[in-house]
Design an enzyme around this catalytic site. Structure first.
Site, mmCIF file in Angstrom:
data_model
loop_
_atom_site.group_PDB
_atom_site.id
_atom_site.type_symbol
_atom_site.label_atom_id
_atom_site.label_comp_id
_atom_site.label_asym_id
_atom_site.label_seq_id
_atom_site.Cartn_x
_atom_site.Cartn_y
_atom_site.Cartn_z
ATOM 1 N N HIS A 371 -51.672 -13.043 7.401
ATOM 2 C CA HIS A 371 -51.389 -14.224 6.814
ATOM 3 C C HIS A 371 -49.908 -14.762 6.802
ATOM 4 O O HIS A 371 -49.321 -15.760 5.962
ATOM 5 C CB HIS A 371 -51.241 -14.110 5.549
ATOM 6 C CG HIS A 371 -53.515 -13.719 5.329
ATOM 7 N ND1 HIS A 371 -54.365 -15.233 4.959
ATOM 8 C CD2 HIS A 371 -53.890 -13.185 5.426
ATOM 9 C CE1 HIS A 371 -55.300 -14.758 4.328
ATOM 10 N NE2 HIS A 371 -55.015 -12.976 4.909
ATOM 11 N N LYS A 562 -47.507 -25.633 -5.084
ATOM 12 C CA LYS A 562 -47.625 -24.346 -4.096
ATOM 13 C C LYS A 562 -46.552 -23.117 -4.620
ATOM 14 O O LYS A 562 -45.845 -24.040 -5.272
ATOM 15 C CB LYS A 562 -47.740 -25.555 -2.720
ATOM 16 C CG LYS A 562 -45.882 -25.312 -1.677
ATOM 17 C CD LYS A 562 -45.962 -25.957 -0.954
ATOM 18 C CE LYS A 562 -47.123 -27.558 -0.106
ATOM 19 N NZ LYS A 562 -47.852 -26.463 0.630
ATOM 20 N N ARG A 563 -46.518 -22.242 -3.987
ATOM 21 C CA ARG A 563 -45.362 -21.643 -4.423
ATOM 22 C C ARG A 563 -43.886 -22.111 -4.093
ATOM 23 O O ARG A 563 -43.638 -22.431 -2.973
ATOM 24 C CB ARG A 563 -45.663 -20.084 -3.642
ATOM 25 C CG ARG A 563 -46.433 -19.568 -4.466
ATOM 26 C CD ARG A 563 -46.488 -19.173 -5.930
ATOM 27 N NE ARG A 563 -45.934 -18.159 -6.239
ATOM 28 C CZ ARG A 563 -45.702 -16.448 -6.356
ATOM 29 N NH1 ARG A 563 -47.008 -16.403 -6.133
ATOM 30 N NH2 ARG A 563 -44.939 -15.998 -6.072
ATOM 31 N N LYS A 568 -40.744 -23.069 2.572
ATOM 32 C CA LYS A 568 -41.880 -24.186 1.691
ATOM 33 C C LYS A 568 -40.782 -26.027 1.598
ATOM 34 O O LYS A 568 -41.843 -27.092 1.906
ATOM 35 C CB LYS A 568 -42.870 -24.432 1.060
ATOM 36 C CG LYS A 568 -43.260 -23.049 1.089
ATOM 37 C CD LYS A 568 -44.551 -22.662 0.164
ATOM 38 C CE LYS A 568 -45.599 -21.745 -0.180
ATOM 39 N NZ LYS A 568 -47.047 -21.612 0.738
ATOM 40 N N THR A 670 -53.509 -24.366 2.810
ATOM 41 C CA THR A 670 -54.320 -24.594 2.129
ATOM 42 C C THR A 670 -54.697 -26.014 1.256
ATOM 43 O O THR A 670 -55.691 -26.753 0.951
ATOM 44 C CB THR A 670 -55.668 -23.159 1.658
ATOM 45 O OG1 THR A 670 -54.660 -23.208 0.854
ATOM 46 C CG2 THR A 670 -55.719 -22.055 2.541
ATOM 47 N N LYS A 674 -57.177 -29.596 0.853
ATOM 48 C CA LYS A 674 -57.412 -30.075 -0.466
ATOM 49 C C LYS A 674 -56.922 -31.288 -1.036
ATOM 50 O O LYS A 674 -58.176 -32.710 -0.968
ATOM 51 C CB LYS A 674 -57.312 -28.904 -2.004
ATOM 52 C CG LYS A 674 -57.598 -27.398 -1.380
ATOM 53 C CD LYS A 674 -57.021 -26.594 -2.169
ATOM 54 C CE LYS A 674 -56.975 -25.353 -2.332
ATOM 55 N NZ LYS A 674 -56.569 -24.602 -2.646
HETATM 56 C C1 26Q Z 1 -47.037 -7.481 -0.587
HETATM 57 C C2 26Q Z 1 -46.683 -5.960 -1.033
HETATM 58 C C3 26Q Z 1 -45.909 -6.239 -1.938
HETATM 59 C C4 26Q Z 1 -46.129 -7.446 -3.171
HETATM 60 C C5 26Q Z 1 -46.721 -7.705 -2.875
HETATM 61 C C6 26Q Z 1 -47.345 -8.859 -1.568
HETATM 62 C C7 26Q Z 1 -47.743 -10.066 -1.195
HETATM 63 C C8 26Q Z 1 -48.478 -10.548 -1.900
HETATM 64 C C9 26Q Z 1 -49.216 -11.399 -1.678
HETATM 65 C C10 26Q Z 1 -47.365 -10.326 0.491
HETATM 66 C C11 26Q Z 1 -48.163 -11.721 0.629
HETATM 67 C C12 26Q Z 1 -48.709 -12.284 -0.573
HETATM 68 C C13 26Q Z 1 -49.550 -13.801 -0.719
HETATM 69 C C14 26Q Z 1 -49.058 -14.596 0.778
HETATM 70 C C15 26Q Z 1 -50.000 -15.744 1.457
HETATM 71 O O1 26Q Z 1 -50.482 -16.155 0.393
HETATM 72 N N1 26Q Z 1 -50.012 -16.318 2.347
HETATM 73 C C16 26Q Z 1 -50.510 -17.453 2.759
HETATM 74 O O2 26Q Z 1 -51.903 -17.733 2.987
HETATM 75 C C17 26Q Z 1 -52.658 -18.941 2.907
HETATM 76 C C18 26Q Z 1 -54.308 -18.322 3.223
HETATM 77 O O3 26Q Z 1 -53.940 -17.481 4.438
HETATM 78 C C19 26Q Z 1 -51.862 -19.331 4.079
HETATM 79 O O4 26Q Z 1 -53.044 -20.577 4.204
HETATM 80 C C20 26Q Z 1 -50.595 -19.288 3.555
HETATM 81 O O5 26Q Z 1 -49.795 -20.096 4.595
HETATM 82 C C21 26Q Z 1 -49.559 -18.485 2.674
HETATM 83 O O6 26Q Z 1 -48.419 -18.430 2.989
#
Ligand code: 26Q
Length: 821
Positions: A371, A562-563, A568, A670, A674
């Site tokens: 991702h 979004k975050r 972004k 995503t 929406k």
């Molecule tokens: C990993 C290790 C330690 C702590 C946190 C994490 C961690 C947690 C969540 C790393 C990444 C995430 C989330 C990532 C994320 O939401 N990515 C998004 O995924 C979406 C679905 O595929 C995409 O549409 C977005 O582009 C992407 O940013």
């Protein structure tokens, strides 16, 4: 708040054994409401609880039948492993899928309260950060609705994604106690509990047949307690399961310590066990080295695999030759990738399979979804942590690596550098395990989440792996479920669509294409506008309440939620707001189309720059909204605590969706989908799934701007932001205003880090480079919005073209090309 009701008593917690699944919904509701202490008054929360329990009861029969059917192994079973499931509220979605809305409304009549009010009392299940977690939730809905046998495996965090408050413009994090009133959907199923080992050491022994085996001994064991949540399909009889694990101390462990007289130690160690599932990590990029996070990952992976294997052994015995035909594990990013060595461990150490057979099973059941393209976000764990916490797992990773490096050596003979480059173990002063490499080596499928993303993975980040194993790589463009993100969240538009097209679109979103034939129809145009206006009025109330800002529903609603992340580029949006503010103050209002700009999103608690961007948005909003001259043309609000439920109100009311990341950085996005489904137009860069949205809807219905991914790459190294600033008088004015301290009069210099970032030649996000192109696209937006009839047609075209972004389409791809389910 308490609702007076005519009769009945307090609702109390019911257990599964109380449930009589054959009752009607209203029968159960009455029963749950009268199971109690005889109080004449209920809280609305209790009414919610009773309704949710009644709805759950309606699912019990089909839930059991789904399990029975799936345990016959006639079709492949998918385990979706994810550290995050961002489910949001369940009630509205369940009522829609089970077609129980009318009955619920009728049943609630005697309590003189409407369904929407009851729905709003449910706490969001915020067990995720953002896109990745919400994707998992959309996938569960699609799988159930498409009759695919899937179990979601995740963690039952006691505290989900933090609640965001804004104080003096700054983000404050508050704990999210989403379980404080109980969770009516979950069922605790102790018979599925398993034990997960940690720490200890490994020991080699010779068994009675003279074979060398390894056991992992002196471990500190933790109980994984299973909690199941139902996942109802849309109007079919399938109820899939989301199984969430909670960590608990074992009695054994307590006892041992206790017998040694270490009472306090025993209690403390109980705490340690229970800490594992206490809180969701609120970072949406990997924060490296946090031991507790690795503990969560192993806990989830081990518990879930033990569960699958227990199931298999119970029904099929210990012959695993058919296992790979029966199961596939989809890894939601590398977070659960430790499942790979764990499956090897269970097969080899517990069930005594040979390495080769175990490896063959592992590599034909594991599939990995990536991702992210940001190299700094790839997960790496210090070997040292593994050594202590998961010694047996580390041995297995070493063995996997040694065998795999033979393949590498074979493919690139004599190239020692390649071995180091591609090794699962990153050598150096502090050696690390590279989780993505482990995932690629062991998976039969590796996929990206949008066309560009997959292309960039295979040509960049994972190029050598692609050279070695091109057949593993594939693209699955993300999607969102049209049940929640259109049918449920936008009842007005849904009714209009169904009146025009029939209700087939809910299961097959391609039906919306037919809208294109009637996009000129005047009555449709009028009704379409009426729907949008009514949705905007609704959102206006929420914004007034949450932000204290009055939005005007006759103005354009321009939204970015979004975050908060530099890539972004909320900053680009804020700079544009400053530009409009400046224009209005200068009296240049002829070309201005009145708009209300909304930004919302959470910053990771340790991400200082993202937090500063929130402060900037709030300070700019304050200046914009407090000047009555300006607010005739422009209003700006930062919405606190953006979450799934907020999006359900926001996307139906949005005119313009901001998807403005630096090209090549957003894997997919995503939220963009929406908004499109709900008839917003997009202003966006050629990034992630925007590219495919543009392809579907056509350039004439999309506001494209900015550098593309190749141009971003080429500019790197000789990027000169000051040249871009000098070349644009508008950007120059914006920078002057920002640098003058106009937005931080009483807080000198607080925005200096932002100013420096914009002006830095090494700004990875190239905000200055895209400003002018963004501004021009915004001018086109304003011109287009003036012609309301044409804007409405464009809006209809966006909805009509959104069929490809149904998660049903995405899941059909996973099912046919990866899972072969
Ligand atoms: C990993 C290790 C330690 C702590 C946190 C994490 C961690 C947690 C969540 C790393 C990444 C995430 C989330 C990532 C994320 O939401 N990515 C998004 O995924 C979406 C679905 O595929 C995409 O549409 C977005 O582009 C992407 O940013």
């Amino acid at each position: 708040m308490s609702a007076k009701v005519n009769k009945g008593k307090r609702a109390t917690k019911a257990t599964l054994s109380d449930c009589e699944p054959c009752d009607s919904l209203s029968g159960s509701l009455t029963r749950y409401m009268s199971n109690g202490l005889g109080n004449e008054e209920y809280s609305e929360q209790q009414l919610f609880h009773a309704l949710a329990l009644s709805v759950r009861d309606q699912m019990l029969n089909n839930w059991r039948q789904t399990r029975t059917k799936d345990s016959q192994y006639q079709t492949k079973h998918v385990a979706y492993l994810s550290l995050e499931f961002l489910m949001g509220r369940a009630l509205g979605n369940a009522l829609l899928n089970l077609q129980l809305e009318d009955e619920s409304r009728a049943a609630l009549q005697q309590y003189a309260i409407d369904l929407e009010e009851i729905e709003s009392l449910e706490h969001d299940a915020g067990l995720g950060n953002g896109g990745l977690g919400r994707l998992a939730a959309c996938f569960l809905d699609s799988c159930a609705s498409m009759d695919i046998s899937v179990t979601g495996y995740g963690i039952r965090y006691e505290y989900g994604m933090f609640a965001q408050k804004i104080v003096d413009g700054y983000q404050i994090e508050r704990p999210d106690r989403w379980l404080r009133d109980g969770n009516p959907w979950e069922v605790r199923v102790p018979k599925h509990n398993v034990i997960v080992p940690f720490f200890g050491r490994t020991q080699v022994y010779i068994d009675k047949d003279g074979r060398r085996n390894t056991s992992w001994v002196d471990t500190q064991d933790v109980v994984a307690a299973a909690y199941d949540m139902p996942v109802p399909g849309y109007r079919n009889d399938r109820i899939n399961t989301l199984r969430l694990w909670k960590s608990e101390a074992t009695d054994d462990f307590d006892l041992k310590e206790f017998n040694q007289g270490d009472y306090t130690e025993a209690v403390a160690s109980k705490n340690l066990a229970e800490q594992i599932t206490m809180v969701l990590y609120p970072n949406d990029t990997s924060e490296n080295g946090k031991e507790l996070r690795l503990r969560q990952q192993y806990f989830l992976s081990s518990a879930s695999l033990q569960d699958l294997l227990n199931n298999w052994v119970m029904h099929q015995g210990t012959d695993f030759s058919g296992f790979a035909k029966a199961y596939v594990m989809q890894l939601n990013d590398t977070h659960p990738s430790i499942a790979i060595p764990e499956l090897m461990r269970l097969l080899v150490d517990k069930y005594f399979l040979g390495w080769d057979q175990a490896w063959s099973i592992t590599t034909s059941t594991m599939a990995y979804t990536n991702h992210t393209l940001l190299p700094e976000a790839l997960e790496r764990w210090p070997v040292r942590i593994f050594e202590q916490m998961l010694p047996r797992i580390l041995e297995i990773i070493y063995e996997i690596n040694a065998r795999y490096l033979d393949d590498v050596a074979h493919h690139w003979p004599g190239d020692g550098k390649m071995l180091a480059k591609m090794s699962i173990i990153e050598e150096g002063e502090v050696p690390h395990v590279r989780m993505a490499y482990l995932a690629i080596v062991a998976s039969f499928s590796v996929n990206g989440v949008a066309g560009l993303h997959t292309q960039l993975l295979t040509s960049g980040l994972f190029k050598h792996f692609y050279d070695l194993w091109p057949e593993k790589f594939n693209n699955r463009t993300n999607g969102v479920t049209p049940r929640r993100w259109l049918a449920h969240c936008n009842p007005r538009l849904s009714a209009l669509l169904t009146a025009r097209l029939g209700d087939g679109w809910v299961k097959n979103l391609h039906h919306l294409q037919k809208l294109k034939d009637v996009a000129e129809d005047v009555t449709l145009l009028t009704k379409w506008q009426e729907v949008k206006l009514a949705n905007k009025v609704d959102l206006t109330h929420m914004i007034a309440k949450e932000c204290g800002v009055q939005f005007d529903p006759t103005m354009m609603f321009d939204v970015q939620v979004k975050r908060i992340h530099e890539y972004k580029r909320q900053l680009l949006n804020i700079l544009h707001v400053i530009h409009l503010y400046h224009q209005i103050q200068q009296g240049n209002t002829d070309d201005i189309v009145p708009r209300c700009v909304l930004i919302g999103g959470k910053a990771a608690p340790g991400y200082a720059m993202a937090k500063l961007l929130i402060k900037l948005a709030n300070n700019v909003a304050h200046m914009v909204n407090s000047d009555p001259l300006v607010s005739r043309y422009l209003r700006f609000a930062f919405l606190p605590n953006y979450n799934v439920s907020a999006m359900e109100k926001i996307c139906p009311a949005t005119d313009l969706s901001e998807q403005i990341s630096t090209a090549g950085k957003e894997a997919s996005g995503t939220g963009n989908m929406k908004f499109m489904m709900n008839g917003a137009l997009t202003i966006g860069t050629l990034d992630g799934a925007n590219i495919e949205m543009l392809e579907e809807v056509g350039e004439e219905n999309f506001f494209l701007f900015g550098l593309n991914a190749n141009e971003v790459t080429s500019l790197r190294g000789h990027y000169d932001p000051n040249r871009f600033i000098a070349a644009s008088s508008d950007l120059s004015h914006v920078m002057e205003l920002l640098e003058s301290g106009h937005f931080n009069l009483l807080e000198p210099e607080i925005f200096d880090p932002i100013i420096h970032a914009i002006k830095s030649p090494s700004d990875p996000w190239m905000t200055a480079a895209d400003f002018e192109s963004y501004r021009l696209a915004q001018v086109k937006v304003a011109i287009a919005y003036r012609d309301r009839e044409n804007w409405t047609k464009m809006s209809i075209y966006n909805t009509a073209s959104s069929g490809r972004f149904s998660s049903d389409v995405t899941i059909a791809g996973y099912r046919d090309d990866i899972w072969r389910a």
